[in-house]
Design an enzyme around this catalytic site. Sequence first.
Site, PDB file in Angstrom:
ATOM      1  N   LYS A   1      16.170  64.727  11.042  1.00 20.62           N
ATOM      2  CA  LYS A   1      16.469  65.527   9.849  1.00 20.62           C
ATOM      3  C   LYS A   1      15.276  65.595   8.911  1.00 20.62           C
ATOM      4  O   LYS A   1      15.115  66.582   8.177  1.00 20.62           O
ATOM      5  CB  LYS A   1      17.709  64.976   9.148  1.00 20.62           C
ATOM      6  CG  LYS A   1      18.995  65.207   9.941  1.00 20.62           C
ATOM      7  CD  LYS A   1      20.221  64.802   9.149  1.00 20.62           C
ATOM      8  CE  LYS A   1      21.485  65.070   9.960  1.00 20.62           C
ATOM      9  NZ  LYS A   1      21.566  64.244  11.184  1.00 20.62           N
TER      10      LYS A   1
ATOM     11  N   CYS B   1      28.132  61.258  11.638  1.00 21.48           N
ATOM     12  CA  CYS B   1      28.561  61.872  12.891  1.00 21.48           C
ATOM     13  C   CYS B   1      29.876  61.223  13.322  1.00 21.48           C
ATOM     14  O   CYS B   1      30.065  60.864  14.478  1.00 21.48           O
ATOM     15  CB  CYS B   1      27.488  61.758  13.977  1.00 21.48           C
ATOM     16  SG  CYS B   1      26.865  60.087  14.263  1.00 21.48           S
TER      17      CYS B   1
END
Length: 433
Positions: free
Chosen positions: A244, A361
């Site tokens: 990210k 997640c």
Amino acid sequence: MTPAARLSAAIEVLADLAARRRPVAECLKEWGLKHRFAGSGDRAAIAGLVYDTLRRRASAAYVMGSDEPRALVLGMLAVVRGLDLDAITRLADGARFAPAALSADESARLAAPDLSSAAPWVKGDYPQWLDPYLSAVFGDERTEEGRALASRAPLDLRVNSLAGTREAVLEDLAHHAPVPGSWSPLALRIALDAEGKAPPLVAEPAFLKGLVEVQDEGSQIAAILAAPVPGSQVLDLCAGAGGKTLELAALMDNKGQIYAHDSDIRRLKPIHERLQRAHVRNVQVRAPRGTADVLGDLEGHMDLVLVDAPCTGTGTWRRNPDAKWRVRPGALAERTADQAKILADAARFVRPGGRLAYITCSLLDTENGAQIRGFLERHGDFAVVPPAEAVLALGARGLDLRAAALESPEGLLMTPRRTGTDGFFVSVLTRTA
């Protein structure tokens, strides 16, 4: 190797996995080292059999009335690959290198596999102890969500806008037949082959030149919804290997400053090479140094703090099917405690008017909405950006994403069944004072 020999090998790997309780990738690697006669195609086929078995372990065991490795593999052939009794009998015929011939009971079960009376966690292929947690989020749809999590994941790529365009990458990788993603303007998707094997992307010139990164579309969306602004100050607090971080740099067009940190210096190791390959120039890696506060000078100055929190990983079961059978209640309790601490730490870096993006997640409310509700109770100077507003960072596609994802007052939850991505929860907050 013959198909029957590959089947025997898969049973052997699963027996090793059951005996030594370690990650399946290690079992497969060790098997390959001990059986060097097996070519790359054989190893890929065996891995496909093993992973497909783990994806549908509960339903295979239910059909066969046993959770022994042989029973699981035979049940998988019927439940996952749709082979009929005759086809399975030809594979398990007791010939050299083949599994032993089917027993009368095995033949009877494989002749009519039926899951209609199975419990939700069996039909959905997830651990029974997680059923109340998934029921709290998905209700009667938890079986369908579980089945989607038990499917194979495609190979998702993120185009690095610092190095090229999606159109150019589509042309460069045309031999792999990539297609644009459904939501992220940076995403490409490549289907796996019949054995579930992904192409060797790391050998592609497009990868070596930094034009693409392997990154699930849901992960891409999470970073986009955080809405990093070119020229701003950003802290990626749980940067890990930097997936990210790289996307944030591209979204910011290399302008401003990103500080990449992780509490475990080992997780940061790959980030340096990845930054160079991706042509990123606005990232400063702040690795931990003993008890020193390496981020102290950033306190109260960040326009955006991104927390990609450690979690149970329930949203990534498509890619890590063995992980769902290894996760335990104690791990969930440990992760939720870690998440609360990380959120509290992250808050101190956000300037008034700045944003805090919390990402997991996970599919579990305990790690998602409940964490945000608890955080807001302890930090009255923060407020959630309404999901209807946060999705606008994706433009017009954001409205479609909002309709597809599961929305709550705290954020958005993406799942394989709803959005075709890995499972990701995203909550964006602002500091009001």
